[in-house]
Design a protein around this motif. Structure first.
Motif, PDB file in Angstrom:
ATOM      1  N   GLU A  15       0.809  -1.219   0.000  1.00  0.00           N
ATOM      2  CA  GLU A  15       0.000   0.000   0.000  1.00  0.00           C
ATOM      3  C   GLU A  15       0.840   1.266   0.000  1.00  0.00           C
ATOM      4  O   GLU A  15       0.300   2.380  -0.030  1.00  0.00           O
ATOM      5  N   ILE A  63      -2.463   8.948  23.544  1.00  0.00           N
ATOM      6  CA  ILE A  63      -2.205   8.108  22.373  1.00  0.00           C
ATOM      7  C   ILE A  63      -0.715   8.058  22.030  1.00  0.00           C
ATOM      8  O   ILE A  63      -0.347   7.737  20.905  1.00  0.00           O
ATOM      9  N   VAL A  64       0.125   8.342  23.025  1.00  0.00           N
ATOM     10  CA  VAL A  64       1.579   8.229  22.851  1.00  0.00           C
ATOM     11  C   VAL A  64       2.106   7.159  23.797  1.00  0.00           C
ATOM     12  O   VAL A  64       1.792   7.173  24.998  1.00  0.00           O
ATOM     13  N   TRP A  65       2.895   6.233  23.250  1.00  0.00           N
ATOM     14  CA  TRP A  65       3.368   5.060  23.996  1.00  0.00           C
ATOM     15  C   TRP A  65       4.867   4.893  23.804  1.00  0.00           C
ATOM     16  O   TRP A  65       5.459   5.575  22.967  1.00  0.00           O
ATOM     17  N   PHE A  66       5.442   3.960  24.533  1.00  0.00           N
ATOM     18  CA  PHE A  66       6.894   3.826  24.528  1.00  0.00           C
ATOM     19  C   PHE A  66       7.329   2.371  24.355  1.00  0.00           C
ATOM     20  O   PHE A  66       6.969   1.507  25.157  1.00  0.00           O
ATOM     21  N   ASP A  67       8.030   2.122  23.273  1.00  0.00           N
ATOM     22  CA  ASP A  67       8.732   0.874  22.984  1.00  0.00           C
ATOM     23  C   ASP A  67       7.825  -0.323  22.710  1.00  0.00           C
ATOM     24  O   ASP A  67       8.295  -1.311  22.155  1.00  0.00           O
ATOM     25  N   ARG A  68       6.578  -0.254  23.097  1.00  0.00           N
ATOM     26  CA  ARG A  68       5.620  -1.255  22.649  1.00  0.00           C
ATOM     27  C   ARG A  68       4.210  -0.711  22.833  1.00  0.00           C
ATOM     28  O   ARG A  68       3.990   0.291  23.504  1.00  0.00           O
ATOM     29  N   TRP A  69       3.271  -1.358  22.209  1.00  0.00           N
ATOM     30  CA  TRP A  69       1.871  -0.923  22.217  1.00  0.00           C
ATOM     31  C   TRP A  69       1.372  -0.701  23.643  1.00  0.00           C
ATOM     32  O   TRP A  69       1.462  -1.586  24.472  1.00  0.00           O
ATOM     33  N   ILE A  87       3.945   5.214  18.800  1.00  0.00           N
ATOM     34  CA  ILE A  87       4.817   4.458  19.703  1.00  0.00           C
ATOM     35  C   ILE A  87       6.245   4.973  19.495  1.00  0.00           C
ATOM     36  O   ILE A  87       6.802   4.851  18.400  1.00  0.00           O
ATOM     37  N   ILE A  88       6.802   5.551  20.562  1.00  0.00           N
ATOM     38  CA  ILE A  88       8.168   6.074  20.508  1.00  0.00           C
ATOM     39  C   ILE A  88       9.105   4.920  20.867  1.00  0.00           C
ATOM     40  O   ILE A  88       9.000   4.348  21.953  1.00  0.00           O
ATOM     41  N   VAL A  89      10.004   4.594  19.958  1.00  0.00           N
ATOM     42  CA  VAL A  89      10.920   3.468  20.182  1.00  0.00           C
ATOM     43  C   VAL A  89      12.290   4.006  20.563  1.00  0.00           C
ATOM     44  O   VAL A  89      12.956   4.665  19.753  1.00  0.00           O
ATOM     45  N   ASP A 119      14.268   1.921  23.026  1.00  0.00           N
ATOM     46  CA  ASP A 119      14.955   0.739  23.566  1.00  0.00           C
ATOM     47  C   ASP A 119      15.817   0.095  22.470  1.00  0.00           C
ATOM     48  O   ASP A 119      15.303  -0.274  21.399  1.00  0.00           O
ATOM     49  N   VAL A 165      14.672  -3.289  21.154  1.00  0.00           N
ATOM     50  CA  VAL A 165      13.525  -3.229  20.227  1.00  0.00           C
ATOM     51  C   VAL A 165      14.001  -2.772  18.848  1.00  0.00           C
ATOM     52  O   VAL A 165      13.632  -3.358  17.819  1.00  0.00           O
ATOM     53  N   THR A 213       0.246   4.129  13.975  1.00  0.00           N
ATOM     54  CA  THR A 213      -0.744   3.073  13.753  1.00  0.00           C
ATOM     55  C   THR A 213      -2.111   3.678  13.473  1.00  0.00           C
ATOM     56  O   THR A 213      -2.306   4.889  13.590  1.00  0.00           O
ATOM     57  N   LEU A 268       6.751  -4.767  18.294  1.00  0.00           N
ATOM     58  CA  LEU A 268       6.130  -3.713  19.111  1.00  0.00           C
ATOM     59  C   LEU A 268       4.865  -4.205  19.825  1.00  0.00           C
ATOM     60  O   LEU A 268       4.160  -3.407  20.451  1.00  0.00           O
ATOM     61  N   HIS A 269       4.588  -5.508  19.726  1.00  0.00           N
ATOM     62  CA  HIS A 269       3.425  -6.100  20.417  1.00  0.00           C
ATOM     63  C   HIS A 269       2.125  -5.396  20.050  1.00  0.00           C
ATOM     64  O   HIS A 269       1.290  -5.124  20.911  1.00  0.00           O
ATOM     65  N   LEU A 306      -0.918  -1.160  10.995  1.00  0.00           N
ATOM     66  CA  LEU A 306       0.391  -0.501  10.958  1.00  0.00           C
ATOM     67  C   LEU A 306       0.425   0.462   9.775  1.00  0.00           C
ATOM     68  O   LEU A 306       0.121   0.073   8.651  1.00  0.00           O
TER      69      LEU A 306
END
Lengths: 235, 235
Positions: free
Chosen positions: A136, A215-221, B66-68, B70, B73, B118, B175-176, B183
């Motif tokens: 896509e 709606i902001v997360w860190f390193d995983r969902w 999602i801020i990565v 780590d 990860v 996402t 990212l679980h 995505l």
């Protein structure tokens, strides 16, 4: 407007940064505010050039732009909207149906032009850098072109409204777009009597703007923990 | 930076317009220029807020970020890129395979952070204004958020690279991210030693930038005639 330099070291002043944010935060989806005034060719060309400078997967530039000025063509697209809008209204719960029907959702006939943005997925051959796994990506490139167009238009004082209450086959027929070409967006484009200060669906009480920190997360969902530094800036 | 006013009548000066175009024309997909310097929280917050102010169908705001940070990860995502990249190389004709392999296509490990964008297609209920007929509109909204993020980052002097050479299931696992969530993009984000003056796939001779006048039409697909006014401005 003087030519914009392309440079490996062009930094943005605080004033230039503020102008970019002003554009992003004051862009609106325009439905009811269009004026009939024509857009001068040089300004429309700048807006289209901004779209053409969107990112594209593998630099494939899959977009075309159809400028709709013919009243008969606009009339066919408006009729297609009306048919789809009636179908859409029936999909809402009774409690939402009348509020839905009261929303002004397009300015197809009032806007001096429409712009249809398409995606030619076969452009530049079957194997595209970066589209090998996420197929896509070319469609998403064309969407980035829409967003560039929208922001450039806002800076020019030109409103844009994305009309998506259309059956795909109706829009395709109205513009004689072949099956091999994907439809991305039909945009109403023109000067406006004003830009609403806030999104109309927010002002109308349809939905509120979400809190960014939710709606902001860190390193995983949906993971949190110890990031108050950033979250404190999200309001 | 001072607060950006939201106003029904805020026009743009010529300098503000030029800043918006400067941002659009100097935005680049960054792969090999990342510096390790961290992005201050207040600047990252501004960039995320720009993303959150993208247009969204029915004002549904379907995105999460999602801020990565780590390293482990990032390592999993880099391994996923390597696997997909090897598969991708095999898809190109022999003549293009070695040039493809020589391209630097991501900065997953070098960039101080990644940002995964996402799309929660179930957000705010099953019937969404404007998504009743074109079901992909929510995905496209999330893409608009990516483009806003990208432009705000450019104004801040922060580079962004969209990595799409990934198997969807690998990114989801790293990212679980649950199956119900789509995505949209994995972005490498960080300061850069420079922004390339032109798109790298253009400079590398992979593909040229198309002439804008070759992809602008009037009232129907591939129709021309009598529009030299606009076309003359398209170069």
């Amino acid at each position: 407007m003087k030519a914009i330099p392309l440079a490996a070291d062009c930094a943005f002043t605080a004033e230039e940064q503020a102008a970019v944010y002003k554009c992003i935060f004051n862009r609106r989806d325009i439905r009811g505010q269009f004026l009939a005034d024509p857009i001068p060719d040089d300004i429309l060309a700048r807006i289209l050039r901004a779209a053409h400078h969107a990112p594209s997967v593998g630099f494939m530039q899959p977009w075309d732009f159809i400028i709709v000025r013919d009243g008969a063509v606009k009339g066919r697209i408006h009729a297609a909207f009306q048919a789809a809008h009636a179908e859409a209204a029936a999909m809402f719960d009774e409690a939402k149906r009348e509020p839905y029907k009261s929303l002004k959702l397009q300015g197809i006939l009032e806007a001096p032009i429409g712009i249809c943005v398409t995606c030619d997925r076969a452009r530049n051959g079957p194997v595209v850098v970066g589209r090998t796994h996420l197929r896509e990506m070319d469609l998403y490139s064309a969407v980035c072109a829409v967003q560039n167009l929208w922001l450039a238009a806002r800076a020019e004082g030109v409103g844009v409204g994305w009309v998506s209450i259309l059956r795909r086959e109706d829009l395709r027929a109205a513009l004689h777009i072949p099956e091999a070409i994907d439809l991305i967006a039909y945009l109403c484009v023109g000067y406006v009597d004003h830009f609403p200060a806030k999104p109309e669906l927010g002002s109308a009480g349809w939905l509120p703007r979400m809190a960014l920190r939710d709606i902001v997360w860190f390193d995983r969902w949906r993971q949190r923990g110890g990031e108050e530094g950033l979250l404190s800036h999200l309001g």
